[in-house]
Design a protein around this motif. Structure first.
Motif, PDB file in Angstrom:
ATOM      1  N   GLU A  13       0.833  -1.208   0.000  1.00  0.00           N
ATOM      2  CA  GLU A  13       0.000   0.000   0.000  1.00  0.00           C
ATOM      3  C   GLU A  13       0.864   1.253   0.000  1.00  0.00           C
ATOM      4  OE1 GLU A  13      -3.380   2.073   2.873  1.00  0.00           O
ATOM      5  OE2 GLU A  13      -3.014  -0.088   3.006  1.00  0.00           O
ATOM      6  N   LEU A  14       1.931   1.227   0.813  1.00  0.00           N
ATOM      7  CA  LEU A  14       2.840   2.377   0.847  1.00  0.00           C
ATOM      8  C   LEU A  14       3.577   2.529  -0.483  1.00  0.00           C
ATOM      9  CD1 LEU A  14       4.330   1.951   4.438  1.00  0.00           C
ATOM     10  CD2 LEU A  14       2.798   3.775   3.651  1.00  0.00           C
ATOM     11  N   ALA A  15       3.911   1.396  -1.121  1.00  0.00           N
ATOM     12  CA  ALA A  15       4.594   1.446  -2.411  1.00  0.00           C
ATOM     13  C   ALA A  15       3.699   2.075  -3.474  1.00  0.00           C
ATOM     14  CB  ALA A  15       5.013   0.041  -2.832  1.00  0.00           C
ATOM     15  N   ASP A  16       2.407   1.752  -3.433  1.00  0.00           N
ATOM     16  CA  ASP A  16       1.457   2.361  -4.375  1.00  0.00           C
ATOM     17  C   ASP A  16       1.412   3.873  -4.193  1.00  0.00           C
ATOM     18  OD1 ASP A  16       0.798  -0.041  -5.524  1.00  0.00           O
ATOM     19  OD2 ASP A  16      -0.946  -0.389  -4.232  1.00  0.00           O
ATOM     20  N   LEU A  17       1.439   4.310  -2.940  1.00  0.00           N
ATOM     21  CA  LEU A  17       1.452   5.742  -2.649  1.00  0.00           C
ATOM     22  C   LEU A  17       2.730   6.384  -3.177  1.00  0.00           C
ATOM     23  CD1 LEU A  17      -0.164   7.982  -1.189  1.00  0.00           C
ATOM     24  CD2 LEU A  17       1.154   7.450   0.865  1.00  0.00           C
ATOM     25  N   CYS A  18       3.821   5.663  -3.002  1.00  0.00           N
ATOM     26  CA  CYS A  18       5.115   6.139  -3.482  1.00  0.00           C
ATOM     27  C   CYS A  18       5.099   6.311  -5.005  1.00  0.00           C
ATOM     28  CB  CYS A  18       6.203   5.154  -3.058  1.00  0.00           C
ATOM     29  SG  CYS A  18       7.872   5.658  -3.477  1.00  0.00           S
ATOM     30  N   LYS A  19       4.557   5.315  -5.704  1.00  0.00           N
ATOM     31  CA  LYS A  19       4.466   5.397  -7.167  1.00  0.00           C
ATOM     32  C   LYS A  19       3.570   6.565  -7.597  1.00  0.00           C
ATOM     33  CE  LYS A  19       4.905   0.375  -7.776  1.00  0.00           C
ATOM     34  NZ  LYS A  19       4.179  -0.851  -8.203  1.00  0.00           N
ATOM     35  N   GLN A  20       2.446   6.694  -6.926  1.00  0.00           N
ATOM     36  CA  GLN A  20       1.457   7.718  -7.275  1.00  0.00           C
ATOM     37  C   GLN A  20       2.029   9.127  -7.154  1.00  0.00           C
ATOM     38  OE1 GLN A  20      -2.242   7.318  -5.056  1.00  0.00           O
ATOM     39  NE2 GLN A  20      -2.499   9.534  -5.028  1.00  0.00           N
ATOM     40  N   ASN A  21       2.837   9.347  -6.129  1.00  0.00           N
ATOM     41  CA  ASN A  21       3.342  10.703  -5.859  1.00  0.00           C
ATOM     42  C   ASN A  21       4.757  10.944  -6.368  1.00  0.00           C
ATOM     43  OD1 ASN A  21       0.983  11.607  -4.577  1.00  0.00           O
ATOM     44  ND2 ASN A  21       1.585  10.647  -2.649  1.00  0.00           N
ATOM     45  N   ASN A  22       5.205  10.087  -7.277  1.00  0.00           N
ATOM     46  CA  ASN A  22       6.525  10.283  -7.857  1.00  0.00           C
ATOM     47  C   ASN A  22       6.499  10.237  -9.384  1.00  0.00           C
ATOM     48  OD1 ASN A  22       8.805  10.514  -5.796  1.00  0.00           O
ATOM     49  ND2 ASN A  22       7.587   8.846  -4.952  1.00  0.00           N
ATOM     50  N   VAL A  23       5.391  10.700  -9.965  1.00  0.00           N
ATOM     51  CA  VAL A  23       5.256  10.732 -11.419  1.00  0.00           C
ATOM     52  C   VAL A  23       5.438  12.161 -11.914  1.00  0.00           C
ATOM     53  CG1 VAL A  23       3.734  10.315 -13.380  1.00  0.00           C
ATOM     54  CG2 VAL A  23       3.699   8.759 -11.422  1.00  0.00           C
ATOM     55  N   ILE A  24       6.442  12.363 -12.740  1.00  0.00           N
ATOM     56  CA  ILE A  24       6.679  13.677 -13.333  1.00  0.00           C
ATOM     57  C   ILE A  24       6.214  13.636 -14.784  1.00  0.00           C
ATOM     58  CG2 ILE A  24       8.454  15.361 -14.005  1.00  0.00           C
ATOM     59  CD1 ILE A  24      10.093  14.363 -11.608  1.00  0.00           C
ATOM     60  N   PRO A  25       5.301  14.512 -15.187  1.00  0.00           N
ATOM     61  CA  PRO A  25       4.791  14.511 -16.569  1.00  0.00           C
ATOM     62  C   PRO A  25       5.933  14.578 -17.579  1.00  0.00           C
ATOM     63  CG  PRO A  25       3.501  15.994 -15.205  1.00  0.00           C
ATOM     64  CD  PRO A  25       4.675  15.566 -14.379  1.00  0.00           C
ATOM     65  N   SER A  26       5.907  13.699 -18.555  1.00  0.00           N
ATOM     66  CA  SER A  26       7.009  13.611 -19.521  1.00  0.00           C
ATOM     67  C   SER A  26       7.208  14.898 -20.306  1.00  0.00           C
ATOM     68  CB  SER A  26       6.759  12.441 -20.478  1.00  0.00           C
ATOM     69  OG  SER A  26       5.527  12.612 -21.155  1.00  0.00           O
ATOM     70  N   GLU A  27       6.113  15.656 -20.529  1.00  0.00           N
ATOM     71  CA  GLU A  27       6.247  16.890 -21.320  1.00  0.00           C
ATOM     72  C   GLU A  27       7.091  17.952 -20.611  1.00  0.00           C
ATOM     73  OE1 GLU A  27       2.141  17.010 -19.268  1.00  0.00           O
ATOM     74  OE2 GLU A  27       3.381  15.560 -20.366  1.00  0.00           O
ATOM     75  N   LEU A  28       7.213  17.841 -19.283  1.00  0.00           N
ATOM     76  CA  LEU A  28       8.016  18.832 -18.559  1.00  0.00           C
ATOM     77  C   LEU A  28       9.503  18.703 -18.897  1.00  0.00           C
ATOM     78  CD1 LEU A  28       6.371  18.909 -15.000  1.00  0.00           C
ATOM     79  CD2 LEU A  28       6.034  20.476 -16.922  1.00  0.00           C
ATOM     80  N   TYR A  29       9.925  17.486 -19.237  1.00  0.00           N
ATOM     81  CA  TYR A  29      11.337  17.310 -19.604  1.00  0.00           C
ATOM     82  C   TYR A  29      11.663  18.079 -20.878  1.00  0.00           C
ATOM     83  CZ  TYR A  29      11.726  13.682 -16.046  1.00  0.00           C
ATOM     84  OH  TYR A  29      11.753  13.012 -14.853  1.00  0.00           O
ATOM     85  N   SER A  30      10.708  18.113 -21.813  1.00  0.00           N
ATOM     86  CA  SER A  30      10.902  18.884 -23.048  1.00  0.00           C
ATOM     87  C   SER A  30      10.769  20.381 -22.768  1.00  0.00           C
ATOM     88  CB  SER A  30       9.876  18.466 -24.104  1.00  0.00           C
ATOM     89  OG  SER A  30      10.023  17.106 -24.431  1.00  0.00           O
ATOM     90  N   LYS A  31       9.798  20.735 -21.950  1.00  0.00           N
ATOM     91  CA  LYS A  31       9.556  22.146 -21.646  1.00  0.00           C
ATOM     92  C   LYS A  31      10.784  22.814 -21.054  1.00  0.00           C
ATOM     93  CE  LYS A  31       6.656  25.177 -18.799  1.00  0.00           C
ATOM     94  NZ  LYS A  31       5.518  25.226 -17.843  1.00  0.00           N
TER      95      LYS A  31
END
Length: 452
Positions: A13-31
């Motif tokens: 359950e904690l790992a799911d929370l970790c995954k959920q709150n560690n996603v950086i939108p891919s378009e920001l890398y280009s921006k």
């Protein structure tokens, strides 16, 4: 499974929370024009430092354009393929000569080379009871972890462990270069004994033998090996000794060294990098892929059948469904990997000695067909060629080396390059390496515990 290794529902359950709150939108890398992997959009590495130790050449500049060329590798300005031709023509082993060249910046005279080999020979001795107290206790299933633990433990035996003067780091580096074969082979023997009940065989290294010869001498119960086996293992060590400051493990050496830490910590960090399957563990994947291919393809000489299997690999229908043909392509080289070119001629000789020419012809066919299939399936027009991992796993298999030692043998070679780069980093007194990371999280107010 013991409690130490258990993944509980609570942890899931904690790992799911970790995954959920560690996603950086891919378009920001280009921006923000982030150079992911420290590479630009074309895949070319971002310049982060200067070195005189090694040059990896994959292109020439014509009218200000980058034009791919046959790959070249230079150690201290000397073409590696010429180095191999040089010592091979004199029926000598080359790894010790290459180590001297990388560390000291010049090719040794015959007298200096002999003295250097004697120096390494004297340093091939572990501290008293080290094998019993360290290597034999709680042997790891992964030899790279065993190697890293042994390196970190050697810190405790060094009265000048934290001294980072050039003289002291050179002393430590030479000691580690000399000891890596022992640490790797002994760690493997302990692993086989404690996990599989094999007989425990510990052979001390033999004076007068090269590094390659001693690896085979210590590993095999009967201490026997052929001249060709030792020669090809030596060439493998030469080709893996160095590959520029930008490869992941050597860049790790520079990053960790720049902090001012000790040699043992620096080398252990580089070992952690090399362990990764995207770096030092790639040849194991090649071997596993070919084993699956040989079990799947009925006629190894049928180009259509082999091509179909390679297409299935790319379309995630075969082997590990990763969509990759392992051993093909490289982050830097496009037209050819000079290490693979240098290796290939000796691979054929060993295949003949071992009666494995059918397997060798299969490797040759895959090397020829894969670039065409990758270009067609992936719509890739950048050249793709076999890299050094394509043949090295096959060579280690023919040498009857256990898969557990494939990556440690890479480390036995690359420690020479790591120490050379550590000395270069210290000698130039650079700043601590600290690239920038941009924060893209929105600011939030603190909410009291009872109000959440």
């Amino acid at each position: 499974m013991n409690k130490y290794s258990e993944i509980t529902p609570e942890l899931m359950e904690l790992a799911d929370l970790c995954k959920q709150n560690n996603v950086i939108p891919s378009e920001l890398y280009s921006k923000y024009d982030v150079k992911r992997g420290l590479r630009d959009i074309s895949g070319k590495g971002v310049l982060t430092g200067l070195t005189e130790i090694c040059e990896v050449r994959s292109y020439t500049i014509v009218d200000n354009d980058y034009v791919p060329c046959e790959g070249k590798l230079f150690y201290r300005g000397v073409d590696v393929e010429e180095i191999i031709k040089g010592f091979s023509s004199e029926e000598r082993f080359g790894f010790e000569e290459v180590t001297y060249l990388l560390l000291f910046g010049e090719l040794p005279t015959r007298e200096k080379l002999e003295h250097f080999c004697n120096l390494l020979e004297r340093k091939r001795e572990l501290p008293p009871s080290f094998v019993r107290d360290i290597i034999m206790k709680a042997p790891s299933k992964d030899m790279m972890n065993t190697l890293a633990r042994s390196v970190l433990t050697l810190y405790s035996y060094d009265e000048k462990a934290d001294n980072i003067s050039i003289e002291n780091v050179l002393r430590q580096g030479l000691q580690l270069i000399a000891l890596f074969p022992l640490l790797s082979v002994y760690g493997y023997q302990a692993y086989r004994h404690y996990h599989f009940g094999d007989s425990l065989v510990i052979h001390p290294p033999k004076d007068g033998l090269s590094t390659a010869e001693n690896i085979l001498y210590m590993l095999r119960p009967n201490k026997k090996y052929t001249k060709l086996e030792a020669k090809i293992l030596d060439i493998a060590l030469v080709l893996h000794a160095e590959h520029g400051g930008g490869n992941n493990s050597t860049f790790t050496t520079h990053v960790v060294t720049s902090s001012g830490t000790d040699t043992y910590s620096s080398v252990a960090a580089s070992l952690g990098s090399l362990k990764g399957p995207k770096h030092g563990g790639a040849n194991i994947k090649v071997m596993q892929m070919f084993e699956d291919m040989k079990n799947t393809v009925k006629n190894w000489e049928d180009e259509e059948e082999v091509s179909s299997y390679l297409s299935d690999l790319l379309n995630k229908k075969a082997f590990d469904q990763a969509g990759l043909i392992y051993g093909m392509g490289h982050a830097v080289y496009s037209i050819s990997d000079p290490r693979a070119n240098a290796f290939k001629q000796y691979v054929k000789s060993l295949s003949e000695e071992k009666g494995l020419m059918k397997e060798y012809r299969l490797y040759e066919m895959v090397e020829r067909l894969a670039p065409e299939i990758i270009a067609r399936e992936r719509k890739m027009y950048k050249g793709v060629s076999a890299n050094v991992d394509f043949y090295s796993g096959f060579v280690y298999h023919m040498l009857n080396l256990p898969k557990e030692l494939y990556t440690p043998i890479f480390a036995i070679a690359r420690i020479s390059g790591w120490i050379a780069h550590r000395l270069e980093e210290l000698n130039n007194s650079g700043k601590i390496i600290r690239p920038a990371y941009k924060n893209v999280a929105k600011h939030k107010d603190y909410v009291k515990l009872d109000d959440r």
